[in-house]
Structures are given as structure tokens and as C-alpha cells.
Scaffold this motif. Structure first.
Motif, short mmCIF file in Angstrom:
data_model
loop_
_atom_site.label_atom_id
_atom_site.label_comp_id
_atom_site.label_asym_id
_atom_site.label_seq_id
_atom_site.Cartn_x
_atom_site.Cartn_y
_atom_site.Cartn_z
N VAL A 16 0.82 -1.37 -0.14
CA VAL A 16 -0.01 0.20 -0.13
C VAL A 16 0.99 1.33 0.08
N ILE A 17 1.74 1.44 0.80
CA ILE A 17 2.63 2.35 0.93
C ILE A 17 3.52 2.67 -0.26
N THR A 20 1.30 3.42 -3.42
CA THR A 20 0.66 4.60 -3.50
C THR A 20 1.70 6.08 -3.67
N LEU A 24 1.31 8.01 -7.30
CA LEU A 24 1.14 9.48 -7.13
C LEU A 24 2.57 10.11 -7.72
N ILE A 35 -6.23 11.68 -6.44
CA ILE A 35 -5.67 11.03 -5.21
C ILE A 35 -6.55 10.02 -4.33
N ALA A 36 -7.78 10.10 -4.44
CA ALA A 36 -8.61 9.21 -3.86
C ALA A 36 -8.79 7.93 -4.64
N ILE A 38 -6.22 6.94 -6.52
CA ILE A 38 -5.00 6.17 -6.44
C ILE A 38 -4.84 5.50 -5.01
N ALA A 39 -5.38 6.06 -4.01
CA ALA A 39 -5.44 5.73 -2.63
C ALA A 39 -6.28 4.39 -2.57
N PHE A 40 -7.42 4.37 -3.34
CA PHE A 40 -8.28 3.34 -3.40
C PHE A 40 -7.52 2.08 -3.98
N SER A 41 -6.87 2.35 -5.17
CA SER A 41 -6.12 1.20 -6.00
C SER A 41 -5.05 0.79 -4.82
N ALA A 42 -4.41 1.66 -4.29
CA ALA A 42 -3.27 1.09 -3.65
C ALA A 42 -3.84 0.10 -2.32
N LEU A 43 -4.83 0.35 -2.00
CA LEU A 43 -5.46 -0.33 -0.99
C LEU A 43 -5.81 -1.54 -1.29
#
Length: 92
Positions: A16-17, A20, A24, A35-36, A38-43
Motif C-alpha cells: 500500500v505504501i 501509493t 502519485l 488522489i482518492a 490512487i489511494a483506493f487502488s493502492a488499498l
């Protein structure tokens, strides 16, 4: 459902880290929606990685020691000994 192991938590968190940060930096987005996403995809990617880490199989411990098998007697090969003519045995 079994609890996640330490390896699953570590691999998922690192995924995840780092994913992300990579997404980004590569996308160079500055909008909130980007950004949302990308964050959802990383999770989602971190969850996928954490669930695919192989879970160690539990070891089965024997409650009783199995009966010892009686050892078979050792098979020895006997070699024939050559007959030696002695003085008491005279050839006729």
C-alpha cells in the motif's frame, strides 16, 4: 476466517505504501479525485497481495509415540571355508 499472519500484514502494508507513492509520483496528479482513486487502488492492491501470501500449514503433533518396530535380525552372509587336508585325513 483465520487471523492474518505477520507476513501478510507486512507485505500488504508495504504494498500500500510503496504503490501509493509510486502512483502519485508517476501520475503527478493534484486533484482530490485523482488522489482518492490512487489511494483506493493502492488499498485494493495491498489487500490482494496480503491475501495471496501463502499461509503456513499447521504442524500435526503425534499424541502418542508409535510402537517401535522389532528390528529384524541382521542377515549375515557366510562364506564357505575351504577344507584343509590334515594329517589325520589321508587320501586313499
Amino acid at each position: 476466517m483465520p487471523r492474518p499472519t505477520a507476513a501478510q500484514l507486512a507485505y500488504g502494508s508495504f504494498t500500500v505504501i510503496f504503490s501509493t507513492l509510486a502512483m502519485l509520483l508517476l501520475s503527478q496528479t493534484s486533484s482530490g479525485v485523482g488522489i482518492a482513486v490512487i489511494a483506493f487502488s493502492a488499498l485494493a492492491l495491498g489487500l490482494l497481495v496480503a491475501m495471496t501470501v501463502p499461509i503456513p500449514k499447521s504442524r500435526v503433533v503425534a499424541l502418542q509415540r508409535p510402537a517401535e518396530v522389532a528390528a529384524a535380525p541382521a542377515v549375515t552372509t557366510e562364506e564357505p571355508v575351504a577344507a584343509v587336508a590334515t594329517s589325520s585325513q589321508k587320501a586313499a
